[in-house]
Design a protein around this motif. Structure first.
Motif, mmCIF file in Angstrom:
data_model
loop_
_atom_site.group_PDB
_atom_site.id
_atom_site.type_symbol
_atom_site.label_atom_id
_atom_site.label_comp_id
_atom_site.label_asym_id
_atom_site.label_seq_id
_atom_site.Cartn_x
_atom_site.Cartn_y
_atom_site.Cartn_z
ATOM 1 N N GLN A 1 4.898 7.488 -4.838
ATOM 2 C CA GLN A 1 6.082 7.401 -3.996
ATOM 3 C C GLN A 1 7.264 6.816 -4.770
ATOM 4 O O GLN A 1 8.386 7.273 -4.661
ATOM 5 C CB GLN A 1 5.784 6.553 -2.755
ATOM 6 N N MET B 1 -4.664 4.286 3.500
ATOM 7 C CA MET B 1 -5.732 3.399 3.031
ATOM 8 C C MET B 1 -6.936 4.172 2.529
ATOM 9 O O MET B 1 -7.891 3.583 2.050
ATOM 10 C CB MET B 1 -6.174 2.454 4.146
ATOM 11 N N ARG C 1 -1.110 4.861 8.341
ATOM 12 C CA ARG C 1 -1.680 3.761 7.578
ATOM 13 C C ARG C 1 -3.156 4.034 7.260
ATOM 14 O O ARG C 1 -3.630 3.772 6.168
ATOM 15 C CB ARG C 1 -1.513 2.449 8.363
ATOM 16 N N GLU D 1 5.476 -6.142 2.710
ATOM 17 C CA GLU D 1 5.653 -4.844 2.100
ATOM 18 C C GLU D 1 7.117 -4.423 2.156
ATOM 19 O O GLU D 1 7.640 -3.785 1.236
ATOM 20 C CB GLU D 1 4.792 -3.799 2.799
ATOM 21 N N PHE E 1 6.209 3.183 2.875
ATOM 22 C CA PHE E 1 6.510 3.091 4.300
ATOM 23 C C PHE E 1 5.835 1.825 4.816
ATOM 24 O O PHE E 1 4.683 1.834 5.241
ATOM 25 C CB PHE E 1 6.018 4.348 5.018
ATOM 26 N N HIS E 2 6.594 0.739 4.769
ATOM 27 C CA HIS E 2 6.005 -0.573 4.965
ATOM 28 C C HIS E 2 5.466 -0.774 6.367
ATOM 29 O O HIS E 2 5.903 -0.132 7.327
ATOM 30 C CB HIS E 2 7.060 -1.653 4.701
ATOM 31 N N ARG E 3 4.479 -1.677 6.452
ATOM 32 C CA ARG E 3 3.937 -2.048 7.757
ATOM 33 C C ARG E 3 4.216 -3.511 8.058
ATOM 34 O O ARG E 3 4.402 -3.908 9.173
ATOM 35 C CB ARG E 3 2.426 -1.829 7.762
ATOM 36 N N VAL F 1 -6.985 -2.910 10.211
ATOM 37 C CA VAL F 1 -7.407 -2.135 9.044
ATOM 38 C C VAL F 1 -7.002 -2.850 7.762
ATOM 39 O O VAL F 1 -5.828 -3.011 7.472
ATOM 40 C CB VAL F 1 -6.734 -0.738 9.021
ATOM 41 N N MET F 2 -7.984 -3.303 7.014
ATOM 42 C CA MET F 2 -7.625 -3.952 5.770
ATOM 43 C C MET F 2 -8.731 -3.818 4.744
ATOM 44 O O MET F 2 -9.897 -3.642 5.064
ATOM 45 C CB MET F 2 -7.260 -5.410 5.991
ATOM 46 N N GLU F 3 -8.322 -3.946 3.502
ATOM 47 C CA GLU F 3 -9.264 -3.807 2.418
ATOM 48 C C GLU F 3 -10.061 -5.084 2.266
ATOM 49 O O GLU F 3 -9.533 -6.179 2.422
ATOM 50 C CB GLU F 3 -8.475 -3.549 1.135
ATOM 51 N N LYS G 1 -14.053 -0.920 0.008
ATOM 52 C CA LYS G 1 -14.588 -1.443 1.271
ATOM 53 C C LYS G 1 -13.409 -1.777 2.168
ATOM 54 O O LYS G 1 -12.452 -2.419 1.743
ATOM 55 C CB LYS G 1 -15.381 -2.730 1.018
ATOM 56 N N LEU G 2 -13.510 -1.353 3.409
ATOM 57 C CA LEU G 2 -12.447 -1.621 4.357
ATOM 58 C C LEU G 2 -13.042 -2.114 5.657
ATOM 59 O O LEU G 2 -14.162 -1.762 6.011
ATOM 60 C CB LEU G 2 -11.661 -0.332 4.651
ATOM 61 N N CYS G 3 -12.266 -2.917 6.387
ATOM 62 C CA CYS G 3 -12.741 -3.283 7.712
ATOM 63 C C CYS G 3 -11.718 -2.812 8.736
ATOM 64 O O CYS G 3 -10.540 -2.701 8.438
ATOM 65 C CB CYS G 3 -12.983 -4.780 7.830
ATOM 66 N N LEU G 4 -12.203 -2.487 9.916
ATOM 67 C CA LEU G 4 -11.309 -2.078 10.985
ATOM 68 C C LEU G 4 -11.944 -2.362 12.337
ATOM 69 O O LEU G 4 -13.155 -2.465 12.452
ATOM 70 C CB LEU G 4 -10.915 -0.595 10.875
ATOM 71 N N TYR H 1 0.809 -1.208 0.000
ATOM 72 C CA TYR H 1 0.000 0.000 0.000
ATOM 73 C C TYR H 1 0.847 1.266 0.000
ATOM 74 O O TYR H 1 0.418 2.310 -0.464
ATOM 75 C CB TYR H 1 -0.926 0.033 1.216
ATOM 76 N N SER H 2 2.035 1.167 0.603
ATOM 77 C CA SER H 2 2.837 2.375 0.751
ATOM 78 C C SER H 2 4.297 2.009 0.856
ATOM 79 O O SER H 2 4.666 0.911 1.267
ATOM 80 C CB SER H 2 2.392 3.108 2.022
ATOM 81 N N GLU I 1 -9.711 0.955 16.359
ATOM 82 C CA GLU I 1 -9.108 1.740 15.285
ATOM 83 C C GLU I 1 -10.093 2.786 14.779
ATOM 84 O O GLU I 1 -9.713 3.915 14.468
ATOM 85 C CB GLU I 1 -8.679 0.796 14.148
ATOM 86 N N LEU J 1 -0.965 6.028 -4.800
ATOM 87 C CA LEU J 1 -0.083 6.587 -3.771
ATOM 88 C C LEU J 1 1.285 5.922 -3.843
ATOM 89 O O LEU J 1 2.323 6.592 -3.908
ATOM 90 C CB LEU J 1 -0.679 6.396 -2.377
#
Lengths: 652, 69
Positions: A107, B26, B22, A72, A66-68, A448-450, B54-57, A63-64, B61, A103
């Protein structure tokens, strides 16, 4: 002719269809290979286009910059590190989520690497907005490709991209000088960012996002208001009640399907190899080499091949869950529950994959951002019952419980099997609960995820996935299993001090039968001696020296247990089914060896013990240290011993 | 913060934390509209939609995202 191999990398967000494009371009030429200078594995393929060699990488979705997560980090490192920098980046963006996708693209543009922008799933664009590709190309200064999942000539388009001259972006996404930004990224990779720099990063990110907005406003316009797509599956799949019912139903289906469907090819393979063994034995002259071939090598190979139907089926179902997007729903459904044990919803992918094989399951934990949760997941994953335990379970349950005539839903053998699987799950959860206090890392975990839109699984991806994972199992674990089988055969067939010859003489002298002679030969062989040495330690568990040999050898790989028993009980050349032989096996004192107490003790031992060199090897690679695999080995085997001991003492 | 299914609210700001970057990466940005699609049982995660994603959290958060009433 330029003999340097050009490096091409596919990069982009997760769920953009990157891997599909990679598969189409490379077919099955891909391997997993070590990224130079690291211990991480990536999918790479070498292809030949127009006489030139290209190395194509499929980088993990990111995603970025700046890895998490570890995933990544690997992707970004490959691109930014001077030693591994690619010659061209094929950036794949999803038409549906273009703004967010770009994004990472923006970058990467600070790195002066030639890029091509591939916008995937254009069939979706027409539903929402129209994109002026030519204008976008002009603004960016690099080729922009609009592709659809259903196109037939994608390979051609991709090949053209790769072979054409490459271009650097001339669109400026950032107010920071490239070198400054690169230093910032480098410091972030090393974990050396302070709070002031964090706000600098946020500022930079915000700026880039604004520039992306501006760019897209110039080249596109909405033709329809945000319309929700298609049928709202999540209303049911994530429903507080139906969501869970459906999930358990899916688990049940997969469980059933794998065990019923796998049975038929497994039986075929079993009898097939027995035939081969027989034929080879008849063709070759009477000599120990032919015995080595039939009882050592062929038996060993059979032991590996027989797994393939089951592992392939499990990977098949898991792959479908991933391809359709349902896997992330599982993470959603299971998150709260897994949090109770210190795990994350994302751990469910590893736990489920582990029912096939712990090795890819441990690697799957790379997508977990929190170091602590990732390590925890990796540590407890091997508790889940993998395919290798299944032959052991099946054999022992088969001996313990007579075949029942109930319907297949309430089959008592099936229930026993399910109980063992649940035990594995239970062990991994309780294990996580305890081990979490021993891991000192404090990086926070987040979910947090898609949630990707549901899509029909791409069968090419599924098959490729299944093929690659099965292949890596056969090659990695297979090597060990065959070697151990052959080594074991040697140990069991030969004895020091000419013992075997003496026994043969005794046999003719006293007219001993074949079974008696075999037993004596086994006892005096090298394998037998090792077994006798271990015997005192395992007696409290109910095991004797014969079982000792089998348990000892299966520390290399669990499935060797069955092969070992086969070798131990068939060196005599008798062909009765192994199950029958085990039922009748006797201890030295004449009593039945495999009593119910011993069977339960043995089953529990195999449920908990870590008996897989490949697992330890992967843990070492993934944790980059000896500490954690060692702890894992000691803890798991210690628990196995304890539980086995208690069970045997109570039951006998 | 009323997080009922079907609510559509505009994001006011993202509270500072070690995951704020983050969240922004997102797509959770001030000014964007968030719609609550589904709620997990027993304080579990929630499913939201921002633009086309669509996102979940987790609730913990979600609490970092301040919404306009």
């Amino acid at each position: 002719m330029n003999s340097k191999i050009k490096k091409i990398a596919f990069a982009g967000n997760p769920n953009t269809g990157k891997s599909t494009l990679f598969n189409k371009l490379t077919n099955l030429k891909q391997k997993t290979s070590n990224v130079p200078g690291t211990t991480v594995e990536l999918r790479v393929a070498q292809i030949n286009l127009g006489g030139e060699l290209y190395e194509i990488y499929d980088l993990p979705g990111t995603y970025s910059i700046f890895h998490r997560s570890e995933d990544e980090k690997v992707a970004t490192q490959l691109i930014t590190d001077k030693k591994t920098k690619p010659d061209l980046v094929l950036f794949v963006a999803d038409a549906e989520n273009l703004k967010r996708n770009l994004l990472y693209f923006a970058q990467l543009s600070s790195y002066k690497i030639p890029m091509v922008l591939i916008i995937n799933r254009e069939d979706l664009i027409h539903n929402h907005y129209s994109l002026d590709i030519e204008r976008l190309q002009n603004e960016l200064g690099i080729p922009v490709l609009l592709v659809s999942a259903f196109e037939k000539d994608i390979e051609q388009k991709l090949e053209n991209c790769i072979q054409k001259n490459s271009f650097l972006l001339h669109y400026n996404f950032s107010q920071n000088k490239p070198l400054e930004f690169q230093k910032l990224v480098e410091r972030h990779q090393k974990g050396k960012i302070d709070t002031e720099e964090i706000s600098g990063i946020e500022e930079d990110t915000l700026f880039r996002q604004k520039k992306i907005d501006k760019l897209l406003n110039n080249v596109s316009f909405s033709i329809k208001e945000n319309e929700k797509q298609g049928f709202n599956f999540d209303r049911y799949f994530l429903h507080p009640l139906w969501g869970y019912i459906f999930f358990f139903f899916v688990l049940y289906l997969v469980f059933q399907a794998v065990f019923t469907l796998a049975q038929w090819p497994m039986d075929l393979i079993d009898s097939g190899f027995m035939q081969i063994s027989k034929v080879v034995g008849q063709l070759l002259p009477e000599h120990f080499i032919s015995d080595l071939l039939t009882e050592g090598l062929i038996a060993g190979i059979a032991g590996v091949v027989i797994f393939i139907p089951q592992i392939a089926l499990l990977f098949f179902f898991i792959s479908i869950l991933e391809e359709t997007g349902y896997m992330s729903r599982i993470a959603f459904l299971m998150d709260k529950f897994l949090n109770l044990f210190g795990l994350s919803g994302k751990s469910s992918i590893s736990l489920m994959s582990a029912t096939a094989c712990a090795i890819p399951a441990i690697m799957a934990a790379r997508n977990i951002e929190s170091k602590k949760q990732r390590l925890l997941t990796m540590m407890v994953t091997p508790f889940m019952s993998c395919s290798a335990r299944l032959p052991v379970y099946t054999l022992l349950i088969g001996v313990m419980i007579p075949p029942s005539h109930n319907s297949w839903i309430f089959n008592s053998r099936g229930l026993a099997l399910m109980a063992l699987y649940l035990l594995g799950l239970f062990a991994s959860l309780v294990g996580a609960l305890i081990i979490q206090y021993f891991i000192k890392d404090k990086t926070p975990d987040f979910l947090v995820m898609e949630m990707p839109n549901y899509k029909k699984p791409k069968w090419r991806n599924v098959i490729t996935n299944v093929y690659l994972k099965s292949r890596s199992f056969v090659i990695e674990a297979g090597k060990i299993i065959v070697l151990v089988s052959i080594a074991l055969w040697f140990l069991a067939s030969f004895a020091p001090h000419n013992e075997h010859e003496k026994i043969d003489q005794l046999a003719t002298l006293h007219n001993l039968d074949l079974e008696e002679t075999s037993r004596m030969k086994l006892e005096t062989s090298y394998a037998g001696r090792i077994g006798k040495v271990i015997e005192p330690a395992i007696k409290p568990l109910g095991f004797n020296w014969q079982i000792g040999i089998a348990v000892f050898t299966s520390f290399a790989a669990r499935e060797v247990f069955v092969g070992t028993l086969n070798t131990l009980y068939s060196i005599d050349g008798d062909e009765k089914l192994l199950q029958e032989k085990i039922q009748n096996a006797k201890r030295d004192n004449g009593k039945k060896l495999f009593s119910p107490a011993v069977l339960v003790s043995l089953l529990l031992f195999y449920a908990f013990a870590l008996q897989c060199m490949s697992t330890l090897a992967v843990m070492y690679k993934e944790t980059k240290s000896f500490k954690w695999p060692l702890i894992q080995f000691l803890v798991m085997t210690g628990i196995a011993y304890l539980v086995s001991f208690i069970a045997f003492q109570i039951l006998s | 913060m009323a997080l009922n299914k079907g609510n559509k609210k505009e994001i006011k700001q993202i509270l500072s934390s070690n995951i704020s970057l983050r969240l922004k990466e997102m797509g959770f940005l001030p000014g964007k509209e968030v719609e609550i699609l589904e709620r997990g049982i027993l304080n579990g995660p929630i499913l939201v939609q921002i633009e086309q994603t669509k996102l979940c959290l987790r609730l913990s958060e979600a609490n970092l995202i301040e919404l306009n009433p």
